[in-house]
Design an enzyme around this catalytic site. Sequence first.
Site, PDB file in Angstrom:
ATOM      1  N   ASP A  57      13.235  79.514  84.942  1.00 53.90           N
ATOM      2  CA  ASP A  57      12.536  80.023  83.570  1.00 53.90           C
ATOM      3  C   ASP A  57      13.144  79.884  82.978  1.00 53.90           C
ATOM      4  OD1 ASP A  57      10.895  81.261  81.873  1.00 53.90           O
ATOM      5  OD2 ASP A  57      10.088  83.357  82.872  1.00 53.90           O
ATOM      6  N   TRP A  58      12.957  80.114  81.221  1.00 51.45           N
ATOM      7  CA  TRP A  58      13.571  79.612  80.568  1.00 51.45           C
ATOM      8  C   TRP A  58      14.979  79.803  80.067  1.00 51.45           C
ATOM      9  CZ3 TRP A  58      11.549  76.475  75.507  1.00 51.45           C
ATOM     10  CH2 TRP A  58      12.883  76.658  74.454  1.00 51.45           C
TER      11      TRP A  58
END
Length: 790
Positions: free
Chosen positions: A316-317
Amino acid sequence: MALLLSFITPFRGSANRSALKSVGMQFIAVLVLNIAACAQYTAGPIQPAASSGINDPSLNPRVESILKQMTLEEKIGQLVQYSAGQPTGPGTGRTDYEDMIAHEQIGSLFNVVDPHQINAYQHIAMEKTRLHIPIVFGLDVIHGFKTEFPIPLGLASTWDPTIVEKASRVAAMEASADGIRWTFSPMVDIARDARWGRMAEGAGEDPFLGSAMAAAYVRGYQGTRLNAPDSIAACAKHFVGYGAAEGGRDYNTTEISEHTLQQFYLPPFHAAVDAGAASVMSAFNNLNGTPSSANPFTLKQVLRNEWSFRGVVVSDWNAVGELIPQGIAPDEATAARKAILAGVDLDMVSSFYHDQLEKLVTSGQVTQAQIDEAVRHVLRLKFALGLFEHPFVDEAAAPKALYHPESLELAQAAAERSFVLLKNASGTDGKALLPLANTNQNIAVIGPLGEDSSYPNGAPPGIGPRTSLTSALAERIGETHVTRFKGCGILDGTEDDIAAAVAGAQQADLVIMALGESPDMSGEAGSRAHLGLPGRQEELLEAVTGAGKPVVLILFSGRPLTVPWAFEHVPAVIAAWLPGIEGGSALVRTLFGDVNPTGKLVVSWARSVGQEPLYYNALNTGRPPGDVDLTRPPADIVARYVSRYIDEQNSPQFPFGYGASYTTYSYGPAQISTRSLSAAELNRKLHSNAPVMTAEADITNTGARAGKEIVELYIRLQGTSVAEPVRMLKGFQTIALGPRETRRVKFVLTPETFAIWNANNQFAAEPAKLSVWISPDSAHGSPAEAEIVP
Ligand code: BGC
């Protein structure tokens, strides 16, 4: 590390590896022609997405042939992903993308939505690099690209995987025409706590329904062939347990037992993988002490070894970067090492792979073979998508894929099916307020959301036709019959505006109140500690209702809202979620009865925030309240020393699976084909899809209006080695019933229906007392009783 080991240990040497590999919650849709013309969803093998997908063995030699030509630097480049749309802010890494692509330092970009720009980047990759490896462009295409569908929570409320599949197909066609071949969707996180804003992005609290939806999204996005130009790779996220954030606070820590992880949180991911999902996103949350983006148990053991997943794991980011504040990495090198060794292939925006991997390989902390394994997955995705053959997008054709009339029709139908009629009380004339008679009545639309014409959810705004509730209403009954009053803002408001709305209500024959949350109040970082109507909306609602005119309340939200006053005093309430581009017209058609509401809740609707997390498939306690009256404070020790609140009921306002209709249905008793199953036989037949029991019931439309009813099948197992929930959804189907019509609904149940994750962490059937319900929701009906003998 000690914590991680204690988590892994019980699985070591388990004799049940192959069972682990092939199970989970799996589904098959069976057309039961002689019973009802609707798909039946029960446990069984999953219908995969693509015949030529990420698992295609013919990809192997192609991947290997490129891999062996690559330098270490080129390989590391493939493991780096940046967001080109948001070049500033923390965790966004570098921004000189052209240069990086030319130097083979980027494998993937996302948040680029201009096809011309996509082609420009791709030309650099294809023409200015040694090996001509295409870039894969991604985006959060969550509930449509430009043609916005209802948010996923709304789509799930249709209980119709076919609609979800069709909606994601439209999303794939539109996004791929733009050059986007990878979506970071579906979010398949189980959400039991409405404080967590990302509940909006998923399919709710149930693993069975969630698995059916997960597979449907994958099939829709990836189409019949992943390498078709209009297919996009799906990404099941966020692996895993992200939805169990403590306190509902986004990104927060999670503690999930193995049993709960296996039985509730993992199945939708397993279903997505079995459907052929080409990628999985590792989550932000710390899971039992080890962040999900550095968790070898979930990423390697479960995903790769047990489930044989061959696609890409993308973090994820900045999740690799977040390993530092999460406390398991003192520096960037350690974070990068832990993430790649745990099984994160692609580093979304942190830059740590770019900056650290080469040094880690040189110092021997990460091997070439470990890098190669990650690169294989990325190359595999690109080959599977056909990007090497077709790297560019036809810029002129891109707009033509948008807003097809059929896509808009589907968006409207999906919205109509997503609405959940929560209440529709009868007035003094004995008639329910809804549907509205198509007369010349004057309607006041009051509330901050009446004019909102898009109801998006943080997605890039589309540019196509919009129908706000008010404009669709004016179109329906004529401009002169509609008055509009904002009443207040979503978060603010003035006495004058509220007074004007009350005065407007007094002048009208009927009031429609459009209240709720703005789109940015749910979704990522949309955690709320209060679940009521925000700002002054409750005040507005009470004041306007006080004007004495009939009120229909439409709640727009990304989660259930705790509005007990409304449920007591307002005659008709519809949960509209955030219904997408055609939401306005879908609502008007519903209000006037062109369509009869069919949606049902996929999350338990709390009475008060203190009840959260609230979910129907909970364990019983040793002190269930039984017959104790929970509507009043405990008056004696019998009423007090049970599992309860002293100031609130235990039950939800509306249970999981609930949804009313403009007609009514009655359910006959559930009838099962056998009273005794053998655990040994069930286990022998596990995964064979053999029918072992049928459950049937007569459902009657007792009203005068045709309708569609979602029929739900639940079971309970008592006496098992691990306590099992008070009910578990194991089947559902939607049937159409004309006025006064009765149909017999039949579910064919397979061995998987009765298997649990037992005390030895094996997926198996056990001797138990078995209860089977066929019911309209998770709280009603009486079960047929049977037993599972050894
Ligand atoms: C979200 C993901 C999303 C990613 C890329 C993150 O903040 O958690 O769901 O896919 O950003 O936009």
